[in-house]
Motif scaffolding. Structure first.
Motif, PDB file in Angstrom:
ATOM      1  N   SER A  29      -6.188  -9.878  11.703  1.00 33.45           N
ATOM      2  CA  SER A  29      -5.885 -10.076  10.285  1.00 33.45           C
ATOM      3  C   SER A  29      -7.128 -10.481   9.504  1.00 33.45           C
ATOM      4  CB  SER A  29      -4.767 -11.111  10.118  1.00 33.45           C
ATOM      5  OG  SER A  29      -5.143 -12.362  10.654  1.00 33.45           O
ATOM      6  N   GLY A  30      -8.012 -11.268  10.114  1.00 37.56           N
ATOM      7  CA  GLY A  30      -9.245 -11.658   9.428  1.00 37.56           C
ATOM      8  C   GLY A  30     -10.092 -10.453   9.065  1.00 37.56           C
ATOM      9  N   HIS A  31     -10.233  -9.528  10.006  1.00 36.94           N
ATOM     10  CA  HIS A  31     -10.993  -8.307   9.729  1.00 36.94           C
ATOM     11  C   HIS A  31     -10.310  -7.456   8.659  1.00 36.94           C
ATOM     12  CE1 HIS A  31     -13.231  -9.143  13.471  1.00 36.94           C
ATOM     13  NE2 HIS A  31     -14.119  -8.264  13.036  1.00 36.94           N
ATOM     14  N   ASP A  32      -9.007  -7.282   8.771  1.00 46.84           N
ATOM     15  CA  ASP A  32      -8.292  -6.443   7.806  1.00 46.84           C
ATOM     16  C   ASP A  32      -8.390  -7.021   6.396  1.00 46.84           C
ATOM     17  OD1 ASP A  32      -7.582  -4.727   9.814  1.00 46.84           O
ATOM     18  OD2 ASP A  32      -5.475  -5.326   9.907  1.00 46.84           O
ATOM     19  N   ILE A  33      -8.271  -8.336   6.281  1.00 47.13           N
ATOM     20  CA  ILE A  33      -8.350  -8.985   4.968  1.00 47.13           C
ATOM     21  C   ILE A  33      -9.760  -8.891   4.405  1.00 47.13           C
ATOM     22  CG2 ILE A  33      -8.177 -11.219   3.795  1.00 47.13           C
ATOM     23  CD1 ILE A  33      -5.863 -11.846   5.798  1.00 47.13           C
ATOM     24  N   ALA A  34     -10.767  -9.097   5.263  1.00 47.08           N
ATOM     25  CA  ALA A  34     -12.153  -8.973   4.807  1.00 47.08           C
ATOM     26  C   ALA A  34     -12.431  -7.564   4.302  1.00 47.08           C
ATOM     27  CB  ALA A  34     -13.106  -9.327   5.949  1.00 47.08           C
ATOM     28  N   GLN A  35     -11.965  -6.558   5.041  1.00 47.93           N
ATOM     29  CA  GLN A  35     -12.156  -5.170   4.624  1.00 47.93           C
ATOM     30  C   GLN A  35     -11.441  -4.886   3.303  1.00 47.93           C
ATOM     31  OE1 GLN A  35     -11.201  -2.386   7.722  1.00 47.93           O
ATOM     32  NE2 GLN A  35     -11.449  -0.585   6.428  1.00 47.93           N
ATOM     33  N   ASN A  36     -10.250  -5.440   3.145  1.00 45.43           N
ATOM     34  CA  ASN A  36      -9.481  -5.253   1.915  1.00 45.43           C
ATOM     35  C   ASN A  36     -10.222  -5.831   0.704  1.00 45.43           C
ATOM     36  OD1 ASN A  36      -6.520  -6.635   0.478  1.00 45.43           O
ATOM     37  ND2 ASN A  36      -7.151  -4.514   0.340  1.00 45.43           N
ATOM     38  N   TYR A  37     -10.791  -7.019   0.857  1.00 48.54           N
ATOM     39  CA  TYR A  37     -11.548  -7.622  -0.245  1.00 48.54           C
ATOM     40  C   TYR A  37     -12.812  -6.831  -0.551  1.00 48.54           C
ATOM     41  CZ  TYR A  37      -8.933 -11.859  -1.342  1.00 48.54           C
ATOM     42  OH  TYR A  37      -7.987 -12.743  -1.814  1.00 48.54           O
ATOM     43  N   TYR A  38     -13.527  -6.416   0.482  1.00 45.43           N
ATOM     44  CA  TYR A  38     -14.748  -5.637   0.249  1.00 45.43           C
ATOM     45  C   TYR A  38     -14.438  -4.354  -0.523  1.00 45.43           C
ATOM     46  CZ  TYR A  38     -18.468  -2.317   0.948  1.00 45.43           C
ATOM     47  OH  TYR A  38     -19.426  -1.353   0.714  1.00 45.43           O
ATOM     48  N   GLU A  39     -13.383  -3.674  -0.116  1.00 48.06           N
ATOM     49  CA  GLU A  39     -13.038  -2.401  -0.759  1.00 48.06           C
ATOM     50  C   GLU A  39     -12.593  -2.580  -2.206  1.00 48.06           C
ATOM     51  OE1 GLU A  39     -10.180  -0.954   2.014  1.00 48.06           O
ATOM     52  OE2 GLU A  39     -11.696  -0.013   3.322  1.00 48.06           O
ATOM     53  N   ASN A  40     -12.320  -3.830  -2.596  1.00 44.01           N
ATOM     54  CA  ASN A  40     -11.980  -4.109  -3.988  1.00 44.01           C
ATOM     55  C   ASN A  40     -13.106  -4.815  -4.732  1.00 44.01           C
ATOM     56  OD1 ASN A  40      -8.920  -3.496  -4.761  1.00 44.01           O
ATOM     57  ND2 ASN A  40      -9.016  -4.010  -2.579  1.00 44.01           N
ATOM     58  N   GLY A  41     -14.325  -4.741  -4.175  1.00 41.72           N
ATOM     59  CA  GLY A  41     -15.513  -5.183  -4.906  1.00 41.72           C
ATOM     60  C   GLY A  41     -15.953  -6.604  -4.693  1.00 41.72           C
ATOM     61  N   ALA A  42     -15.344  -7.337  -3.761  1.00 43.08           N
ATOM     62  CA  ALA A  42     -15.726  -8.729  -3.536  1.00 43.08           C
ATOM     63  C   ALA A  42     -16.965  -8.832  -2.646  1.00 43.08           C
ATOM     64  CB  ALA A  42     -14.570  -9.504  -2.910  1.00 43.08           C
ATOM     65  N   ASP A  43     -17.628  -9.977  -2.715  1.00 46.55           N
ATOM     66  CA  ASP A  43     -18.757 -10.316  -1.850  1.00 46.55           C
ATOM     67  C   ASP A  43     -18.182 -11.120  -0.676  1.00 46.55           C
ATOM     68  OD1 ASP A  43     -21.041 -11.201  -0.611  1.00 46.55           O
ATOM     69  OD2 ASP A  43     -21.787 -12.366  -2.310  1.00 46.55           O
ATOM     70  N   VAL A  44     -18.095 -10.503   0.504  1.00 50.81           N
ATOM     71  CA  VAL A  44     -17.299 -11.061   1.600  1.00 50.81           C
ATOM     72  C   VAL A  44     -18.175 -11.579   2.731  1.00 50.81           C
ATOM     73  CG1 VAL A  44     -15.435 -10.617   3.235  1.00 50.81           C
ATOM     74  CG2 VAL A  44     -15.476  -9.407   1.044  1.00 50.81           C
ATOM     75  N   THR A  45     -17.835 -12.776   3.202  1.00 50.91           N
ATOM     76  CA  THR A  45     -18.447 -13.355   4.401  1.00 50.91           C
ATOM     77  C   THR A  45     -17.344 -13.773   5.356  1.00 50.91           C
ATOM     78  OG1 THR A  45     -20.341 -14.208   3.152  1.00 50.91           O
ATOM     79  CG2 THR A  45     -19.935 -15.175   5.315  1.00 50.91           C
ATOM     80  N   MET A  46     -17.497 -13.390   6.607  1.00 56.03           N
ATOM     81  CA  MET A  46     -16.567 -13.844   7.637  1.00 56.03           C
ATOM     82  C   MET A  46     -17.183 -15.027   8.370  1.00 56.03           C
ATOM     83  SD  MET A  46     -15.159 -10.226   9.212  1.00 56.03           S
ATOM     84  CE  MET A  46     -13.704 -10.988   9.958  1.00 56.03           C
TER      85      MET A  46
END
Length: 586
Positions: A375-392
């Protein structure tokens, strides 16, 4: 050739080395061995038996004992058989004589070959299916390394399948026309107006639906309750982009496999609709928007008294003999809290509450996803694809394999398109003791890592910590001992490799929150506008404690991990018989 166990209940073993002295005839060897076993069982005399390797295993599911048992070493197996055969009365053994699982020689891994075969038998209460795996001893004789026996059907409660299917006419139903038409009977059945349910199943997800279908098929009345509005909502209510990570051939439901044109990986809403249709087709008795108010068990009567609260505000008391807990491993969110969290000026929520990053404008927002499981990966990918600056944020290593390579390598030869019948594959997949399966998984994990070397090397370069688990057993050990700790890659790994999603590895984790940042244990800080706690889920026993209380929860074991014998704790797999469990968790 000795098998060694280390690490308490970790069940790390060394597989035997079995060089072949000559090219064997699997049919003859398997038949001779099974005939000798049949003779010894008939006589209930195992003194001087030479059928088992010193470090052999016998796994039994309800055929010899009304439980799931794993017994190890020749001496312990002989004692187990001598004790249980008196009542089990296994007999009429015969080998599988068609298809993939008739006697054959397998080179399992380098240095280990065995003759394997499916076989069938009868017992005092029903019929069963098993698997034998024979290895060649130093003196050239063939002995059992692993034997599996499973009760498949009760003679007193045969499933109405094929030629035994019900006639279906009103006249053929109990009581004839006086009992009403099919639809009239169904309305009364669903409300349990004429009888008490024998079994109460809590949760109408895939486990609850499967359990209900199996129990009803053998004539046990079953009531399934669920807090959601519709069957399938346990999937519909999850995040928008969720798709199953297991292929279709591995996820069929009892009696009703997916159609041939079903997608390999199923979108969540499509799966929810399938469950809803399945419940209707299987004529399952389900009360939605229903929760447990209280539940008490009377030991002397062997009966529960359960008060249920229904969606219309009414209450109903039912008195089942059994309660089956099917609320799912991902049912009770594990939500940590940290110093300073109340003063954080951004948004903090658990991954179970995630729906979709597109629900608000997240472009340029600094998002920290805490946790590197699925779920962490899926959520990170979802945010990135909507333009966010993502850090795991990663505390400990994670096992990674890809959906397009590793997953299919694991299922090759069994649950795959064009493979053997699902029912046979299920027998084979369950037939080895878990310690042996984990040892074999070490070799499979290495093969997958070689096939996915480019991805794994890229993740390492990006600072992502990989963990292949104790003994290198990969996803098998991670799933069945922890219920997590892995990611089946459906695209996020490449984003990490390309630097589009950043990774911060910090074993100490979060020290606390600032107004606009996370303070880490190593002294660093991560600026954040949104923090998603993809920190997993509590043990299912926690849900039992909250709903049924300490008295019941204290009698249950934790769910997942292996017990002393090597069986998965707290889980009762799909069985079509009635074995009187006080509480079964799935």
């Amino acid at each position: 050739m000795a098998t060694t166990l280390t690490g308490g209940n970790q069940h790390v073993i060394k597989l035997p080395n079995t060089p072949l002295n000559a090219q064997p005839d699997p049919q003859i060897i398997a038949h001779q061995w099974l005939s000798c076993l049949s003779e010894q069982l008939a006589q209930a005399n195992f003194a001087g038996s030479d059928l088992f390797h010193d470090e052999s295993w016998w796994r039994d599911m309800l055929a010899l004992d009304w439980d799931m048992r794993t017994v190890r070493t020749a001496g312990e197996i002989q004692n187990f058989l001598a004790k249980k055969q008196r009542t089990a009365k296994l007999s009429k053994f015969r080998l599988q004589d068609t298809g993939k699982f008739q006697p054959r020689l397998e080179q399992v891994v380098d240095g280990l070959s065995w003759i394997s075969s499916m076989f069938f038998f009868e017992s005092a209460v029903g019929t069963g299916t098993g698997m034998l795996r024979l290895i060649q001893a130093d003196n050239g004789s063939w002995k059992a390394y692993a034997v599996y026996t499973s009760l498949q059907e009760l003679s007193s409660a045969q499933e109405p399948l094929g030629k035994r299917r019900a006639d279906g006419t009103t006249e053929s139903m109990p009581g004839g026309i006086a009992g009403g038409t099919w639809i009239e009977r169904r309305k009364r059945q669903k409300e349990f107006l004429d009888e008490e349910p024998t079994t109460l199943v809590v949760g109408a997800g895939q486990a609850g639906l499967n359990m209900g279908a199996r129990l009803q098929s053998v004539g046990l009345s079953c009531l399934i309750v669920d807090k959601n509005e519709r069957v399938g909502d346990n999937w519909r209510h999850r995040y928008r982009t969720l798709v199953t990570h297991d292929p279709a051939e591995f996820t069929h439901m009892a009696y009703l496999p997916f159609p041939q044109n079903w997608p390999q990986f199923t979108p969540k809403d499509k799966l929810g609709d399938w469950f809803e249709a399945y419940a209707s087709i299987m004529e399952l008795n389900i009360w939605m928007q229903t929760s447990i108010v209280s539940a008490e068990y009377n030991e002397a009567a062997g009966q529960w008294t359960v008060i249920l609260s229904r969606g219309d505000g009414s209450q109903r008391t039912v008195r089942p003999r059994h309660v089956v807990w099917c609320t799912g491993h991902s049912g009770e969110a594990r939500i940590p809290s940290f110093p300073g969290q109340d003063s954080f000026q951004g948004k903090v929520y658990h991954g179970s509450q995630h729906r979709d990053a597109s629900e608000s404008d997240v472009r340029g927002k600094r998002v920290v996803v805490v946790g590197t499981g699925n779920s962490g990966h899926d959520i990170a990918q979802n945010y990135y694809e909507n333009g966010a600056d993502v850090t795991m944020l990663q505390r400990s290593g994670t096992y990674v394999l890809t959906a397009d390579k590793g997953v299919f390598m694991m299922h090759k030869g069994l649950h795959e398109d064009g493979g053997p019948p699902t029912e046979e594959c299920d027998i084979v997949a369950e037939s080895l003791p878990w310690p042996v399966q984990l040892a074999l998984s070490v070799h499979m994990t290495k093969r997958i890592a070689e096939a996915e070397k480019e991805t794994l090397d890229g993740l390492r370069r990006a600072g992502f910590e990989l963990d292949f688990g104790q003994d290198g057993a990969g996803i098998t050990r991670a799933y069945f001992t922890r219920g997590g700790g892995y990611y089946i890659d459906v695209g996020c790994s490449q984003l990490i490799i390309d630097g589009k999603i950043k990774v911060k590895h910090n074993p100490g984790g979060i020290h606390g929150f600032g107004n606009h940042e996370l303070h880490l244990a190593d002294g660093d800080s991560l600026p954040a506008d949104i923090v998603v706690l993809a920190t997993g889920y509590d043990n299912m026993r926690t849900t039992v404690r909250k709903v049924l209380g300490d008295k019941v929860a204290d009698r249950c074991s934790d769910v997942w991990d292996l017990d002393n014998e090597g069986e998965v704790q707290g889980v009762r797999t799909d069985i079509s018989c009635h074995c009187g469990q006080y509480l079964a968790a799935y």
